[in-house]
Design a protein around this motif. Structure first.
Motif, PDB file in Angstrom:
ATOM      1  N   LEU A 151      14.206  -4.512   6.679  1.00  0.00           N
ATOM      2  CA  LEU A 151      14.955  -3.389   6.105  1.00  0.00           C
ATOM      3  C   LEU A 151      14.149  -2.102   6.164  1.00  0.00           C
ATOM      4  CD1 LEU A 151      17.302  -2.131   4.608  1.00  0.00           C
ATOM      5  CD2 LEU A 151      16.360  -3.018   2.473  1.00  0.00           C
ATOM      6  N   ILE A 152      12.861  -2.173   5.841  1.00  0.00           N
ATOM      7  CA  ILE A 152      12.024  -0.971   5.871  1.00  0.00           C
ATOM      8  C   ILE A 152      11.959  -0.405   7.280  1.00  0.00           C
ATOM      9  CG2 ILE A 152       9.648  -0.154   5.599  1.00  0.00           C
ATOM     10  CD1 ILE A 152       9.388  -2.100   3.245  1.00  0.00           C
ATOM     11  N   ARG A 153      11.862  -1.284   8.267  1.00  0.00           N
ATOM     12  CA  ARG A 153      11.807  -0.812   9.657  1.00  0.00           C
ATOM     13  C   ARG A 153      13.130  -0.183  10.071  1.00  0.00           C
ATOM     14  NH1 ARG A 153       8.519   1.456  13.118  1.00  0.00           N
ATOM     15  NH2 ARG A 153       8.997   0.960  15.289  1.00  0.00           N
ATOM     16  N   ILE A 154      14.238  -0.825   9.733  1.00  0.00           N
ATOM     17  CA  ILE A 154      15.544  -0.281  10.087  1.00  0.00           C
ATOM     18  C   ILE A 154      15.808   1.013   9.325  1.00  0.00           C
ATOM     19  CG2 ILE A 154      18.034  -0.700   9.847  1.00  0.00           C
ATOM     20  CD1 ILE A 154      17.573  -3.558  10.618  1.00  0.00           C
ATOM     21  N   ALA A 155      15.407   1.062   8.054  1.00  0.00           N
ATOM     22  CA  ALA A 155      15.592   2.283   7.264  1.00  0.00           C
ATOM     23  C   ALA A 155      14.816   3.445   7.859  1.00  0.00           C
ATOM     24  CB  ALA A 155      15.154   2.037   5.816  1.00  0.00           C
ATOM     25  N   GLY A 156      13.606   3.161   8.386  1.00  0.00           N
ATOM     26  CA  GLY A 156      12.847   4.218   9.031  1.00  0.00           C
ATOM     27  C   GLY A 156      13.495   4.704  10.309  1.00  0.00           C
ATOM     28  N   THR A 206      14.185   7.547   2.825  1.00  0.00           N
ATOM     29  CA  THR A 206      13.826   8.494   1.769  1.00  0.00           C
ATOM     30  C   THR A 206      15.021   8.948   0.934  1.00  0.00           C
ATOM     31  OG1 THR A 206      14.008  10.304   3.382  1.00  0.00           O
ATOM     32  CG2 THR A 206      11.817   9.354   3.013  1.00  0.00           C
ATOM     33  N   THR A 207      16.220   8.441   1.237  1.00  0.00           N
ATOM     34  CA  THR A 207      17.382   8.788   0.430  1.00  0.00           C
ATOM     35  C   THR A 207      17.399   7.936  -0.835  1.00  0.00           C
ATOM     36  OG1 THR A 207      18.787   7.159   1.534  1.00  0.00           O
ATOM     37  CG2 THR A 207      18.676   9.362   2.507  1.00  0.00           C
ATOM     38  N   ASP A 208      18.186   8.364  -1.813  1.00  0.00           N
ATOM     39  CA  ASP A 208      18.285   7.601  -3.053  1.00  0.00           C
ATOM     40  C   ASP A 208      18.836   6.201  -2.806  1.00  0.00           C
ATOM     41  OD1 ASP A 208      17.286   9.721  -4.478  1.00  0.00           O
ATOM     42  OD2 ASP A 208      19.258  10.524  -5.025  1.00  0.00           O
ATOM     43  N   ILE A 209      19.907   6.126  -2.007  1.00  0.00           N
ATOM     44  CA  ILE A 209      20.509   4.828  -1.737  1.00  0.00           C
ATOM     45  C   ILE A 209      19.598   3.969  -0.876  1.00  0.00           C
ATOM     46  CG2 ILE A 209      21.729   5.680   0.300  1.00  0.00           C
ATOM     47  CD1 ILE A 209      23.041   3.099  -2.224  1.00  0.00           C
ATOM     48  N   GLY A 210      18.843   4.590   0.031  1.00  0.00           N
ATOM     49  CA  GLY A 210      17.926   3.838   0.873  1.00  0.00           C
ATOM     50  C   GLY A 210      16.773   3.255   0.084  1.00  0.00           C
ATOM     51  N   ARG A 211      16.173   4.044  -0.787  1.00  0.00           N
ATOM     52  CA  ARG A 211      15.073   3.536  -1.603  1.00  0.00           C
ATOM     53  C   ARG A 211      15.559   2.470  -2.571  1.00  0.00           C
ATOM     54  NH1 ARG A 211      12.255   7.904  -4.634  1.00  0.00           N
ATOM     55  NH2 ARG A 211      14.227   8.985  -4.482  1.00  0.00           N
ATOM     56  N   MET A 212      16.780   2.642  -3.096  1.00  0.00           N
ATOM     57  CA  MET A 212      17.338   1.624  -3.957  1.00  0.00           C
ATOM     58  C   MET A 212      17.472   0.296  -3.211  1.00  0.00           C
ATOM     59  SD  MET A 212      18.599   0.874  -6.947  1.00  0.00           S
ATOM     60  CE  MET A 212      19.028   2.454  -7.683  1.00  0.00           C
ATOM     61  N   ALA A 213      17.966   0.353  -1.974  1.00  0.00           N
ATOM     62  CA  ALA A 213      18.112  -0.861  -1.178  1.00  0.00           C
ATOM     63  C   ALA A 213      16.751  -1.497  -0.890  1.00  0.00           C
ATOM     64  CB  ALA A 213      18.843  -0.543   0.123  1.00  0.00           C
ATOM     65  N   ILE A 214      15.744  -0.684  -0.592  1.00  0.00           N
ATOM     66  CA  ILE A 214      14.406  -1.221  -0.310  1.00  0.00           C
ATOM     67  C   ILE A 214      13.819  -1.880  -1.542  1.00  0.00           C
ATOM     68  CG2 ILE A 214      12.037  -0.565   0.252  1.00  0.00           C
ATOM     69  CD1 ILE A 214      13.203   1.544   2.138  1.00  0.00           C
ATOM     70  N   LEU A 221       0.825  -1.207   0.000  1.00  0.00           N
ATOM     71  CA  LEU A 221       0.000   0.000   0.000  1.00  0.00           C
ATOM     72  C   LEU A 221       0.860   1.259   0.000  1.00  0.00           C
ATOM     73  CD1 LEU A 221      -3.032   0.754   0.106  1.00  0.00           C
ATOM     74  CD2 LEU A 221      -2.815   0.879   2.580  1.00  0.00           C
ATOM     75  N   GLU A 222       1.997   1.226   0.681  1.00  0.00           N
ATOM     76  CA  GLU A 222       2.874   2.394   0.767  1.00  0.00           C
ATOM     77  C   GLU A 222       3.865   2.487  -0.387  1.00  0.00           C
ATOM     78  OE1 GLU A 222       3.118   3.219   5.564  1.00  0.00           O
ATOM     79  OE2 GLU A 222       4.574   1.835   4.666  1.00  0.00           O
ATOM     80  N   THR A 223       3.934   1.478  -1.226  1.00  0.00           N
ATOM     81  CA  THR A 223       4.873   1.462  -2.342  1.00  0.00           C
ATOM     82  C   THR A 223       4.250   2.120  -3.561  1.00  0.00           C
ATOM     83  OG1 THR A 223       5.905  -0.581  -1.554  1.00  0.00           O
ATOM     84  CG2 THR A 223       6.285   0.024  -3.849  1.00  0.00           C
ATOM     85  N   ASN A 224       4.958   3.066  -4.125  1.00  0.00           N
ATOM     86  CA  ASN A 224       4.511   3.721  -5.350  1.00  0.00           C
ATOM     87  C   ASN A 224       5.120   2.968  -6.529  1.00  0.00           C
ATOM     88  OD1 ASN A 224       4.042   5.485  -7.564  1.00  0.00           O
ATOM     89  ND2 ASN A 224       3.911   7.226  -6.168  1.00  0.00           N
ATOM     90  N   HIS A 225       4.281   2.245  -7.267  1.00  0.00           N
ATOM     91  CA  HIS A 225       4.808   1.386  -8.325  1.00  0.00           C
ATOM     92  C   HIS A 225       5.485   2.170  -9.434  1.00  0.00           C
ATOM     93  CE1 HIS A 225       0.693   2.445  -9.652  1.00  0.00           C
ATOM     94  NE2 HIS A 225       1.204   2.403 -10.865  1.00  0.00           N
ATOM     95  N   SER A 226       5.077   3.436  -9.638  1.00  0.00           N
ATOM     96  CA  SER A 226       5.727   4.231 -10.682  1.00  0.00           C
ATOM     97  C   SER A 226       7.176   4.515 -10.331  1.00  0.00           C
ATOM     98  CB  SER A 226       4.968   5.544 -10.895  1.00  0.00           C
ATOM     99  OG  SER A 226       4.965   6.323  -9.703  1.00  0.00           O
ATOM    100  N   LEU A 269       9.132   1.299 -10.967  1.00  0.00           N
ATOM    101  CA  LEU A 269       9.349   1.065 -12.387  1.00  0.00           C
ATOM    102  C   LEU A 269      10.475   1.921 -12.943  1.00  0.00           C
ATOM    103  CD1 LEU A 269       5.665   0.775 -13.688  1.00  0.00           C
ATOM    104  CD2 LEU A 269       7.319  -1.066 -13.329  1.00  0.00           C
ATOM    105  N   ARG A 270      10.616   3.153 -12.422  1.00  0.00           N
ATOM    106  CA  ARG A 270      11.692   4.013 -12.909  1.00  0.00           C
ATOM    107  C   ARG A 270      13.066   3.468 -12.555  1.00  0.00           C
ATOM    108  NH1 ARG A 270       8.298   8.545 -11.491  1.00  0.00           N
ATOM    109  NH2 ARG A 270       9.357   8.751  -9.484  1.00  0.00           N
ATOM    110  N   ARG A 271      13.152   2.723 -11.461  1.00  0.00           N
ATOM    111  CA  ARG A 271      14.429   2.163 -11.019  1.00  0.00           C
ATOM    112  C   ARG A 271      14.460   0.644 -11.144  1.00  0.00           C
ATOM    113  NH1 ARG A 271      17.116   5.786  -7.286  1.00  0.00           N
ATOM    114  NH2 ARG A 271      15.995   7.756  -7.145  1.00  0.00           N
ATOM    115  N   LEU A 272      13.579   0.106 -11.972  1.00  0.00           N
ATOM    116  CA  LEU A 272      13.448  -1.344 -12.041  1.00  0.00           C
ATOM    117  C   LEU A 272      14.720  -1.998 -12.556  1.00  0.00           C
ATOM    118  CD1 LEU A 272      11.611  -3.765 -11.650  1.00  0.00           C
ATOM    119  CD2 LEU A 272      10.777  -3.436 -13.982  1.00  0.00           C
ATOM    120  N   ARG A 273      15.336  -1.416 -13.567  1.00  0.00           N
ATOM    121  CA  ARG A 273      16.537  -2.033 -14.142  1.00  0.00           C
ATOM    122  C   ARG A 273      17.666  -2.076 -13.121  1.00  0.00           C
ATOM    123  NH1 ARG A 273      21.050   0.247 -16.151  1.00  0.00           N
ATOM    124  NH2 ARG A 273      22.381  -1.063 -17.488  1.00  0.00           N
TER     125      ARG A 273
END
Length: 782
Positions: A163-168, A174-182, A97-102, A105-109
């Motif tokens: 990971l999501i809990r620890i990242a929070g 909300t960082t680029d590297i954090g979202r990439m890891a998630i 529910l909290e994941t924005n699929h768009s 998709l932008r970082r899918l590769r």
């Protein structure tokens, strides 16, 4: 779900429930104590919760005979299994529910490449170590192939909820590297769960039945959820959130479908995630689910679940050298496989080494699915014995216990991983992702800040993540020395009551904005006295790593065109935010004449808006032009950059347009030899990139002093629906000399204050921009 059927039919249901309830309460209390201690050391919450389980488990207090008999009742194991099912179901649905699929998709590769690098290397390491483990643990040779498959998946798996809990907790979600890891962890987890489901289905010779049942049930729930969510959004428009019966109905669909899938297949985790991912995220239905589930999941369910991991940890089995060596080998190979696989993928993608190491430890976190891999679901496939289960469980716990503190250490050493990547738009590429935070004090401010947000979103293809923070004044604190029934009505309101009907109007406006622009706005609230409200704004911007804060002006325009002041606390909060903000700030002043299309009509996508950026020089004006780069790409914005220059500099121009003697000329900035060199170089690059391509118009106006500047501004006052100007930082500019004599609002700067004044009749709104300050001083125009 056999455990569910056996549980509800028991006659001695009270004792196991009492045992489980007290165990959960003890985990919460002890984990809170550990969290208070470890938080000072920078450690995330899951580590404290696992430690609380260790204290209560066989390695701690349960060594006492009476405690062990109470906590480890054989009949209570089925209750823990059912509780684990509800945990997995709820937090996977919430993650979806909290994941924005768009965004995914932008970082899918990139995400899939890194994730599958860790999966492949982890699987190889798992296959290699499984033969050694099978021999050391002396398992049944007839089920050796199943053991190899399970160890392969367990080594490759990464737990996204952990990971999501620890990242929070560590504030890198909300960082680029954090979202990439998630995203990598989500892809990893879904892949491993799919493989696990295929293995179990093929083993039980029911692949096609499981596949079509899962797809069918999930598809039905997705379709029903979409129509029901839209219907609930339209019902009871005067309510902020869903009523409890409506919320119960939505959750019943999820629970019912999950139980059906669990009863006939191996797991419903993927189904719950897909249902949450495809859920209709607009309107109060999604807001209600996120708000209600987030509180109980993050404050109760996950802490208890992490605590239960530690609760099962039995260190007594590590007394023998053989057992200890097995655990050490599994832990080291798990860490090594994740680090090596991630680094190989990052090297292929040209990602820095320190980022690769950080993502590798993120992907090494273990969690809920590992318990399924070594639990009852695979008992017929592998034939686990007690020692094997305990050793693998210990390795799962140790992996998380090691990776969590290492991540905290890396965050402290590599501050650039979580630092503000782009605190100013001057350094921000116009096509890169932009994170904005708009603040509102009430419904009156929503149209102005949303218009600015829509303009900054640029083209529809430009990635933007907008947040909205509803700032609410806390008038008084609840009295703590009286009984509940003695409290007054205005003291009984909980956090949901703050804001009154303003919350409903703001939500409705945001829903209309999302429907028109397809931009999903994340809404949150800050409730505090005006004296400290700015701290909430700055902290939220820092935690969300936003590059832009948009504030509403403390005055609003009346019907007769005069500007009327609102609460003085609004102005004070704005001034403090300007002084302490961790990024650039814009103050939007909504103005316009009745019956004349204004800048707020940008939200309606019905007419093209004429926007002017005024450039006098200095860092704030350069930042205003940087904002304009984004705004210029909006399909309904015609942008003109107007540069004000001294008339004395006109004699030094090397290029003129025919015999024209007007103060307004179109020319290339490459020929300028006067003015500030930084400004000239900045505008020269801007001109060559945007003006020559025809995307932006460029105008120069030559004036002698502030009086001529005011006259020039009055001439163009009716031509534009929005004026963008820097706050100040220009020094003693002759172009604004004398303009500050009647200054009312220094926080807008000299030019911004003039345009927002009631005495200055302009038809356009005003956006005043301040570039991020490296110091905490309040810079004003001199």
């Amino acid at each position: 779900m056999d455990a569910t059927q056996r549980m509800v039919c028991r006659e001695d249901i009270f004792n196991p429930l009492t045992s489980m309830g007290l165990q959960m309460a003890s985990i919460l209390v002890i984990s809170h104590f550990f969290h208070l201690v470890l938080r000072a050391l920078g450690q995330p919450g899951p580590i404290a919760q696992i430690l609380s389980g260790l204290v209560l488990g066989p390695s701690g207090l349960s060594n006492i005979h009476k405690v062990r008999d109470f906590f480890f009742q054989a009949s209570a194991a089925e209750y823990y299994e059912v509780f684990g099912f509800f945990c997995r179901m709820l937090f996977m649905f919430l993650i979806g529910l909290e994941t924005n699929h768009s965004h995914v998709l932008r970082r899918l590769r990139l995400s899939s490449t890194i994730a599958y690098g860790g999966v492949i290397v982890g699987a190889i390491f798992g296959i290699a170590v499984s033969f050694f483990l099978h021999q050391q643990l002396m398992l049944n040779d007839k089920k050796k192939f199943g053991f190899v498959l399970v160890i392969m998946i367990m080594m490759a798996y990464s737990a996204s909820p952990v990971l999501i809990r620890i990242a929070g907790d560590l504030k890198f979600a909300t960082t680029d590297i954090g979202r990439m890891a998630i995203y990598c962890s989500l892809i990893n987890e879904i892949t491993c769960l799919v493989l696990f489901g295929l293995i179990i289905s093929f083993h039980k010779n029911r692949f096609f039945r499981d596949f079509f049942l899962t797809i069918g049930v999930t598809s039905v729930v997705v379709v029903v959820n979409k129509f029901v969510a839209v219907w609930f959004n339209k019902r009871n428009r005067n309510q902020k959130y869903l009523r409890n019966p409506e919320l119960f109905f939505m959750l019943s669909l999820l629970i019912g479908s999950s139980m059906i899938i669990e009863m006939y297949t191996s797991t419903s985790v993927i189904s719950c995630f897909v249902i949450g991912l495809t859920f209709h995220k607009e309107g109060k239905t999604a807001r209600t689910l996120v708000q209600k589930l987030s509180y109980c999941v993050y404050n109760f369910i996950l802490p208890i679940y992490f605590g239960y991991l530690g609760f099962q940890f039995d260190a007594s089995i590590l007394g023998s050298f053989n057992s200890a060596s097995v655990v050490i080998i599994v832990v080291l190979l798990s860490i090594g496989s994740k680090i090596s696989g991630t680094l190989a993928a990052c090297h292929y993608l040209n990602i820095p080494l320190n980022h690769g190491v950080f993502i590798g430890f993120c992907l090494n976190l273990k969690g809920h699915a590992d318990l399924m891999f070594i639990g009852q679901a695979t008992s017929s496939l592998v034939g686990w014995n007690t020692d094997t289960y305990n050793l693998l469980l210990i390795s799962i716990v140790l992996n998380t216990m090691i990776s969590g503190p290492v991540l905290a250490m890396l965050m402290r050493r590599e501050e650039k991983l979580i630092s503000q990547s782009y605190a100013t738009l001057d350094l921000h590429h116009p096509d890169s992702e932009l994170r904005t935070m708009a603040c509102v004090y009430g419904p009156r401010h929503v149209s102005a800040v949303l218009s600015a947000t829509a303009a900054l979103s640029g083209s529809q293809t430009t990635p933007t993540i907008p947040y909205m923070l509803h700032l609410i004044e806390l008038l008084q604190k609840r009295r703590t020395n009286v009984s509940y029934h003695e409290l007054e009505d205005n003291e009984l309101s909980d956090e949901e009551g703050y804001g009154g009907n303003d919350v409903l109007e703001i939500h409705d406006a945001v829903d209309v904005f999302t429907a028109a622009t397809k931009i999903l706005v994340h809404i949150s609230r800050a409730v505090s006295p005006f004296s400290t409200l700015y701290e909430d704004v700055c902290s939220a911007a820092e935690d969300l790593h936003t590059s832009v804060i948009i504030l509403p002006f403390h005055k609003h325009q009346r019907i007769d065109g005069k500007m009327e002041s609102a609460k003085e606390g609004v102005r004070i909060t704005n001034q403090k935010v300007l002084r302490h903000a961790p990024c650039s700030v814009g103050i939007i002043v909504e103005r316009g004449q009745a019956g004349v299309p204004g800048f707020s009509q940008l939200l309606e996508y019905v007419s093209v808006q004429q926007v002017a950026t005024l450039f006098f020089g200095g860092p704030d004006d350069r930042e205003a032009v940087a904002w304009s780069k984004r705004i210029a790409s909006h399909p309904l914005v015609n942008l003109t950059v107007i540069r004000f220059l001294s008339t004395d500099s006109s004699s030094t121009r090397n290029e003129r347009v025919g015999d024209r003697q007007d103060v307004e000329v179109f020319m290339s900035l490459a020929s300028l030899s006067t003015g500030n060199d930084v400004d000239n170089a900045f505008l020269n690059d801007f001109y060559n990139q945007y003006v020559t391509s025809g995307q932006v118009a460029y105008v120069e106006k030559y004036v002698n002093n502030g009086t001529e500047t005011v006259a020039a501004l009055m001439d163009i006052g009716d031509m534009y629906s929005l004026f963008i100007v820097g706050k100040g930082g220009r020094g003693h500019s002759p172009l604004t000399t004398g303009m500050s004599d009647w200054e009312e609002c220094p926080e807008l700067g000299t030019v911004g204050d003039l345009l927002a004044s009631s005495d200055f009749n302009v038809n356009g709104s005003v956006l005043v921009v301040q570039q991020h300050r490296n110091s905490n001083k309040d810079f004003l125009d001199e």
